[in-house]
Design a protein around this motif. Structure first.
Motif: not given
Length: 669
Positions: A444-467
């Motif tokens: 949904g509106d949650l991202l993880r940094h890698t497939i094994s990570a529990e969380i995503g970081f600001l850079e993940d959300y921002a770059q995926i929004i831009d892409a």
């Protein structure tokens, strides 16, 4: 017997699975043991493609006696900086505060509760080059921790206070004015290497974000100096050994000022950002040599850095093979002659190959001709023959980790290139990678940094929004615009700090860190804060949501005029400032996304370099959440045909239905 790292997802951690060191991954097990046994923590941070990380591992972590000291006195934790950018950011700031410099491998000693009290980067196995031997460091730190606990606590407390006091930004809230952009340009011009391009002396890093700012500055001012710096740098980088003339793609950086001798690792983010700069240079100048370089970089990424199973992009390729840095990429004159026969002599002259070599008795290929489309095309068959022969060698290892933010950078570059160059294969590759990130690394509106990570970081959300915005522009699919809108809400909720007008890099519920990271400087990759600010300024224009505009502009104001005084550290923030101050243009296309006429309009909209232009599309037969956005209100198709609406600086032109008419409107400044 393998240690705890053997089951890690990270290839970098698995590289240390056979060490005699009793390694732990970062987590509760290691931190609880340190607290229960009152032992200091030895935190070692690196990454898979890092040459000096491999050196220290071989010299120290594989050494039984050194491992004995580590196991006796410390709880040893190994971290992949690419997996945990939050840990890397916090402890790198600590090392830089203690020593005045940073880098990888990073070695930090922590109290049992995770606060740093001593650290550095690479430590040799014996005293040399002014660096203390690692075993001596281990014994000294262990002795001090045991005999002087009050001193350790005092040092850790002072460092923690210093890090919490340090302002991550400049002079506070200020008016945003064009003068900041002019001062940044002047500072870059003073730091420019007129002989070889780029900025500063050796080691020489590509600085694609600085080049993007200069292209923006040229677009606004027509300053020949700005474009000259970009063109000289792009030409010299391609001609140099920092570019892989056989397989495509750029190495991480050059160890010399002339771009000749690279550090041979290849990073996904470098090639994502550099491919885009070359694409933009092609748009600005019309020089097809820039297009050819971008296409060679894309070919490398799609061939060698793409997971065939998922479509995701791998993070890096190592510098070493067979235990030697650069062995895979270098040649002797005899090897070239064996492959090319009589044509070898001409090739050797054009690529600076000598019998004595230019790198440890071998040759790093570099183009001696001028940078041009003809020069690139001239040796294509010879380069392909040598590339095929190179496949016989043992290739450098790859870190097959798929990182959300870096995949966003690469997907965004491919999507833009798909639109500019008319390459549907690029669009398919970008969409497949993004689908993997959103479906398998997101929920949904949650991202993880890698497939094994529990969380995503600001850079993940921002770059995926831009892409997502670039994919929407290139495809007109509502899926990508909906994705950008959904993720933006979560990004603001998780990372925006209303109290001081800035973004944190880690989400609100981050655990285990003594300080919540906030690194605003743009480095090899754009900071999460600058990318988030730009994304929200774009979305504000699409949605007319003034909250997004307020957050984006507030983040820029918090940086202050430091971006003008120290532009190399804030180059993506400068791009955001240019967007905030510059002419705003939106092109809205109403037509079916499967309608060739609508796609022709989309293609026409992206031909010229217009960095602040936004393109959005709506299929009138596909109602949904995006149809309610203000940018689509009262914009019907004209005579049932795909129609483009062009608005610039809050003034709209009559709608057009042909790519030629849209191109005319786009050309008018």
């Amino acid at each position: 017997m393998p240690n705890r790292l053997a089951s890690s997802f990270s290839p970098y951690l698995r590289q240390h699975a056979e060490n005699p060191v009793d390694w732990y991954p970062w987590g509760d097990e290691a931190l609880n043991r340190a607290r229960s046994e009152n032992k200091p923590i030895l935190l070692s941070i690196g990454y898979s493609a890092c040459h000096w990380c491999h050196v220290m591992a071989h010299e120290s972590f594989e050494n039984p006696e050194t491992a004995r000291l580590m196991n006796q006195h410390f709880v040893n934790i190994k971290v992949d900086r690419e997996e945990r950018p939050d840990l890397d950011s916090v402890y790198m700031a600590a090392v830089q505060t203690m020593t005045g410099h940073g880098g990888w491998p990073m070695t930090v000693f922590l109290t049992p509760d995770g606060r740093p009290f001593y650290g550095g980067t690479y430590f040799p196995p014996e005293d040399r080059h002014g660096l203390p031997a690692f075993p001596r460091v281990l014994e000294a730190v262990a002795d001090t921790f045991r005999s002087q606990p009050a001193r350790i606590a005092q040092t850790a407390g002072r460092l923690e206070s210093a890090l919490k006091r340090s302002e991550p930004c400049g002079s506070g809230l200020i008016a945003l004015a064009p003068d900041i952009l002019h001062r940044a340009y002047q500072a870059l011009a003073q730091d420019f290497d007129v002989n070889h391009g780029g900025f500063g002396d050796a080691p020489k890093f590509p600085q694609p974000l600085a080049l993007e700012f200069l292209l923006r500055y040229f677009h606004n001012t027509r300053s020949p100096g700005a474009l000259g710096m970009v063109e000289r740098t792009l030409a010299e980088m391609y001609r140099g050994g920092v570019y892989d003339h056989l397989g495509g793609g750029f190495h991480r950086y050059a160890t010399d000022a002339a771009w000749q001798v690279p550090h041979f690792e290849k990073m996904l983010y470098d090639n994502a950002l550099l491919s885009r700069v070359y694409l933009h240079a092609f748009q600005v100048t019309g020089n097809t040599a820039y297009r050819s370089v971008a296409e060679e970089v894309f070919a490398y990424v799609l061939r060698e850095m793409t997971d065939p199973a998922t479509g995701g992009f791998f993070s890096s390729q190592d510098a070493d093979s067979d235990g030697q840095e650069g062995k895979y990429y270098t040649w002797t004159a005899d090897e070239i002659d064996e492959v090319l026969g009589p044509a070898g002599e001409t090739f050797r002259e054009r690529f600076g190959v000598t019998r004595g070599g230019n790198f440890e008795g071998r040759n790093i290929l570099h183009l001696t001709d001028e940078f041009s489309e003809a020069a690139i095309a001239q040796d294509r068959e010879a380069r392909e023959a040598l590339w095929r022969r190179r496949q016989w060698r043992n290739a450098p290892g790859k870190d097959t980790k798929i990182i959300a933010s870096w995949n966003g950078m690469m997907a965004g570059s491919l999507a833009e290139a798909a639109c500019v160059l008319g390459r549907p294969d690029y669009l398919s590759a970008a969409a497949r990678a993004m689908e993997y990130v959103l479906n398998e690394m997101g929920n949904g509106d949650l991202l993880r940094h890698t497939i094994s990570a529990e969380i995503g970081f600001l850079e993940d959300y921002a770059q995926i929004i831009d892409a997502s915005l670039w994919l929407h522009q290139a495809s007109l699919s509502p899926r990508w615009l909906r994705s950008a809108l959904k993720l933006s809400e979560r990004m603001v909720a998780e990372f925006w700090d209303e109290s001081d007008g800035g973004f944190y890099d880690a989400p609100t519920d981050t655990k285990g860190l003594f300080i919540r990271p906030r690194n605003l400087q743009d480095g090899a990759v754009p900071s999460g804060g600058s990318t988030a600010a730009i994304a929200l300024l774009k979305l504000a224009r699409i949605t007319d949501d003034q909250r997004y505009h307020q957050i984006g502009s507030q983040a820029l104001k918090t940086i202050g005029d430091i971006m003008g005084r120290h532009p190399l550290g804030f180059t993506n923030w400068l791009a955001g400032l240019d967007m905030y101050l510059g002419s705003a243009e939106e092109i809205t296309i109403i037509g079916g996304r499967d309608d060739p006429a609508a796609m022709a309009l989309a293609r026409a909209a992206c031909q010229r370099f217009r960095p602040n232009r936004l393109v959005v599309g709506l299929d009138p037969e596909e109602p949904g959440t995006i149809s309610n956005l203000p940018i689509f209100t009262d914009r019907p198709q004209r005579n049932g045909m795909a129609t483009a609406y062009v608005c610039r600086d809050f003034s709209c032109r009559p709608p057009v239905t042909s790519p030629e008419d849209l191109e005319q409107l786009s050309a008018a400044e």
